[in-house]
Design an enzyme around this catalytic site. Structure first.
Site, PDB file in Angstrom:
ATOM      1  N   HIS A 143     -77.549  25.897  12.383  1.00 55.68           N
ATOM      2  CA  HIS A 143     -77.463  24.411  11.463  1.00 55.68           C
ATOM      3  C   HIS A 143     -77.087  24.809   9.795  1.00 55.68           C
ATOM      4  O   HIS A 143     -76.983  26.342   9.135  1.00 55.68           O
ATOM      5  CB  HIS A 143     -78.255  23.636  11.540  1.00 55.68           C
ATOM      6  CG  HIS A 143     -79.759  24.219  10.757  1.00 55.68           C
ATOM      7  ND1 HIS A 143     -80.461  25.457  11.188  1.00 55.68           N
ATOM      8  CD2 HIS A 143     -80.725  24.035   9.529  1.00 55.68           C
ATOM      9  CE1 HIS A 143     -81.494  26.004   9.893  1.00 55.68           C
ATOM     10  NE2 HIS A 143     -81.596  24.668   9.675  1.00 55.68           N
ATOM     11  N   HIS A 167     -77.640  24.689   6.614  1.00 52.68           N
ATOM     12  CA  HIS A 167     -78.534  24.802   5.443  1.00 52.68           C
ATOM     13  C   HIS A 167     -78.510  26.200   5.136  1.00 52.68           C
ATOM     14  O   HIS A 167     -78.217  26.877   6.008  1.00 52.68           O
ATOM     15  CB  HIS A 167     -79.884  24.572   6.018  1.00 52.68           C
ATOM     16  CG  HIS A 167     -80.953  23.632   6.020  1.00 52.68           C
ATOM     17  ND1 HIS A 167     -82.110  23.210   6.425  1.00 52.68           N
ATOM     18  CD2 HIS A 167     -80.373  21.729   5.333  1.00 52.68           C
ATOM     19  CE1 HIS A 167     -81.889  21.248   6.042  1.00 52.68           C
ATOM     20  NE2 HIS A 167     -81.475  20.715   5.313  1.00 52.68           N
ATOM     21  N   ASP A 193     -79.540  29.144   4.455  1.00 55.62           N
ATOM     22  CA  ASP A 193     -80.855  29.862   4.235  1.00 55.62           C
ATOM     23  C   ASP A 193     -79.964  30.329   5.888  1.00 55.62           C
ATOM     24  O   ASP A 193     -81.048  31.283   5.748  1.00 55.62           O
ATOM     25  CB  ASP A 193     -82.048  30.337   4.238  1.00 55.62           C
ATOM     26  CG  ASP A 193     -82.343  28.633   5.371  1.00 55.62           C
ATOM     27  OD1 ASP A 193     -81.885  27.258   5.045  1.00 55.62           O
ATOM     28  OD2 ASP A 193     -83.785  28.675   5.254  1.00 55.62           O
ATOM     29  N   HIS A 194     -79.348  29.865   6.464  1.00 58.24           N
ATOM     30  CA  HIS A 194     -79.111  30.263   7.712  1.00 58.24           C
ATOM     31  C   HIS A 194     -77.816  30.737   7.507  1.00 58.24           C
ATOM     32  O   HIS A 194     -77.382  30.830   8.671  1.00 58.24           O
ATOM     33  CB  HIS A 194     -79.410  29.164   8.917  1.00 58.24           C
ATOM     34  CG  HIS A 194     -81.075  28.835   9.121  1.00 58.24           C
ATOM     35  ND1 HIS A 194     -81.098  29.465   9.772  1.00 58.24           N
ATOM     36  CD2 HIS A 194     -81.847  28.455   8.213  1.00 58.24           C
ATOM     37  CE1 HIS A 194     -82.702  29.118  10.112  1.00 58.24           C
ATOM     38  NE2 HIS A 194     -82.771  27.837   8.895  1.00 58.24           N
ATOM     39  N   HIS A 238     -84.900  18.273  13.201  1.00 59.18           N
ATOM     40  CA  HIS A 238     -84.777  18.736  11.835  1.00 59.18           C
ATOM     41  C   HIS A 238     -83.825  17.928  10.647  1.00 59.18           C
ATOM     42  O   HIS A 238     -83.489  16.675  10.686  1.00 59.18           O
ATOM     43  CB  HIS A 238     -83.732  20.264  11.759  1.00 59.18           C
ATOM     44  CG  HIS A 238     -84.306  20.975  10.700  1.00 59.18           C
ATOM     45  ND1 HIS A 238     -85.587  21.459   9.840  1.00 59.18           N
ATOM     46  CD2 HIS A 238     -83.373  21.594   9.356  1.00 59.18           C
ATOM     47  CE1 HIS A 238     -85.755  22.119   8.537  1.00 59.18           C
ATOM     48  NE2 HIS A 238     -84.256  22.379   9.097  1.00 59.18           N
ATOM     49  N   ASP A 266     -84.736  25.763  12.854  1.00 61.99           N
ATOM     50  CA  ASP A 266     -86.307  24.647  12.054  1.00 61.99           C
ATOM     51  C   ASP A 266     -86.184  23.172  12.813  1.00 61.99           C
ATOM     52  O   ASP A 266     -85.221  22.697  13.409  1.00 61.99           O
ATOM     53  CB  ASP A 266     -85.760  24.131  10.439  1.00 61.99           C
ATOM     54  CG  ASP A 266     -85.230  25.555   9.899  1.00 61.99           C
ATOM     55  OD1 ASP A 266     -84.855  26.556  10.111  1.00 61.99           O
ATOM     56  OD2 ASP A 266     -84.379  25.587   8.632  1.00 61.99           O
ATOM     57  N   HIS A 287     -89.236  33.154  10.140  1.00 62.85           N
ATOM     58  CA  HIS A 287     -88.716  31.621   9.083  1.00 62.85           C
ATOM     59  C   HIS A 287     -89.987  31.471   7.815  1.00 62.85           C
ATOM     60  O   HIS A 287     -90.465  30.212   7.815  1.00 62.85           O
ATOM     61  CB  HIS A 287     -88.885  30.262   9.866  1.00 62.85           C
ATOM     62  CG  HIS A 287     -87.493  29.280   9.063  1.00 62.85           C
ATOM     63  ND1 HIS A 287     -88.178  28.328   8.094  1.00 62.85           N
ATOM     64  CD2 HIS A 287     -85.901  29.819   8.190  1.00 62.85           C
ATOM     65  CE1 HIS A 287     -87.750  27.668   7.535  1.00 62.85           C
ATOM     66  NE2 HIS A 287     -86.113  28.345   7.323  1.00 62.85           N
TER      67      HIS A 287
END
Length: 303
Positions: free
Chosen positions: A62, A64, A66-67, A142, A212, A270
């Site tokens: 996805h 976000h 941090d990914h 999410h 997530d 995570h």
């Protein structure tokens, strides 16, 4: 057949306590696949000896940061290092606009093809099939569209019993047929069953990656019986209200899920920046599902 995962990043949101945002490398017979690409992924690749040129497939769960914030840097380095072969990128459709905008304003013309494979967010679907592997997505819950991934080995061929095959003087060029279950007929017309000249193959392995998500039961069926499950475990269960508010999962919830779905091995990661020491989180999960491990940087796990 080698089938293992190396953890490059295990932190949620930000790098902290020597933990980096999410990224993993799947090694399938020395063919490497990357799952998520958080900030600092390149440094981790250098630290753990992961070669750029071996990665042909990248999966982004996805959008976000941090990914995927490490993706533009990784692609740029591949470009600077002279890559010419195509890179397959499996991600939400918006990733193409994000990358092309950065290439545009940096004046970068990538020398290799980025083959975009846009992930579905409404239903389970097959996104990659090779001679050895099938990769499927499934829907997670999410705050933005997010998919999980399942990496499934295909059924393997049978193994030749060389001692028996040599006793019968079976030509080596016939071995491929025996592996497929085709019987051998010798010069005297005698049929020798393939099953008697071969060994059963190893059971195919499965790896499920749950990025997530809130633990709402909607995706449980997709991970049933997998050999290894990676699942985000952002909080301990005393923070369950915060987990639900942010659409994340607790270590207790993950352990309960693994037990309910008869998973064989559980990796949790995570981790929230509020936890310097991850031991209490691991113990919380192990109380319910003993075969649980921390997915920490540098660890490699056999699937």
């Amino acid at each position: 057949m080698k089938f293992e995962v190396t953890i490059l990043g295990s932190s949620s949101a930000t790098p902290i306590f020597h933990r980096n945002p999410t990224s993993q490398i799947l090694n399938i017979n020395e063919k490497l696949m990357m799952i998520d690409c958080g900030e600092g992924t390149q440094q981790q690749m250098l630290r753990y000896g992961i070669k750029y040129h071996k990665i042909d497939h990248i999966f982004i769960s996805h959008l976000h940061g941090d990914h995927f914030f490490g993706l533009i840097g990784l692609i740029s380095s591949m470009h600077l290092n002279g890559r010419t072969k195509a890179l397959n990128l499996y991600a939400p459709p918006e990733i193409q606009e994000i990358l092309e905008l950065q290439f545009k304003y940096s004046g970068t013309i990538i020398k290799f093809e980025i083959a975009y494979h846009f992930t579905q967010v409404k239903e389970r679907s097959i996104i990659l099939e090779t001679n050895d592997l099938i990769v499927e997505t499934f829907v997670l819950n999410h705050r933005i569209p997010c998919t999980g991934f399942i990496f499934k080995e295909k059924e393997r061929l049978r193994k030749i019993d060389k001692e028996k095959a040599e006793e019968l003087n079976i030509p080596q060029q016939y071995y491929a047929l025996l592996k497929k279950g085709i019987d051998f007929v010798d010069g005297n017309g005698v049929t020798h069953k393939a099953v008697d000249l071969t060994f059963d193959p190893d059971e195919p392995k499965t790896y499920a990656y749950c990025s997530d998500t809130v633990a709402d039961g909607s995706y449980d069926i997709h991970i049933e019986g997998v050999d290894t499950l990676y699942h985000e475990s952002t909080f301990m269960h005393d923070m369950v209200d915060r987990a639900k508010e942010t659409f994340h999962t607790t270590s207790l919830e993950v352990a309960q899920l693994a037990k309910k779905q008869s998973v064989k091995k559980l990796l949790i990661g995570h981790f929230s920046a509020r936890y310097r020491d991850l031991t209490p989180m691991l113990l919380e999960a192990k109380e319910v599902f003993p075969n649980t491990y921390l997915a920490q940087e540098g660890e490699t796990f056999m699937i």
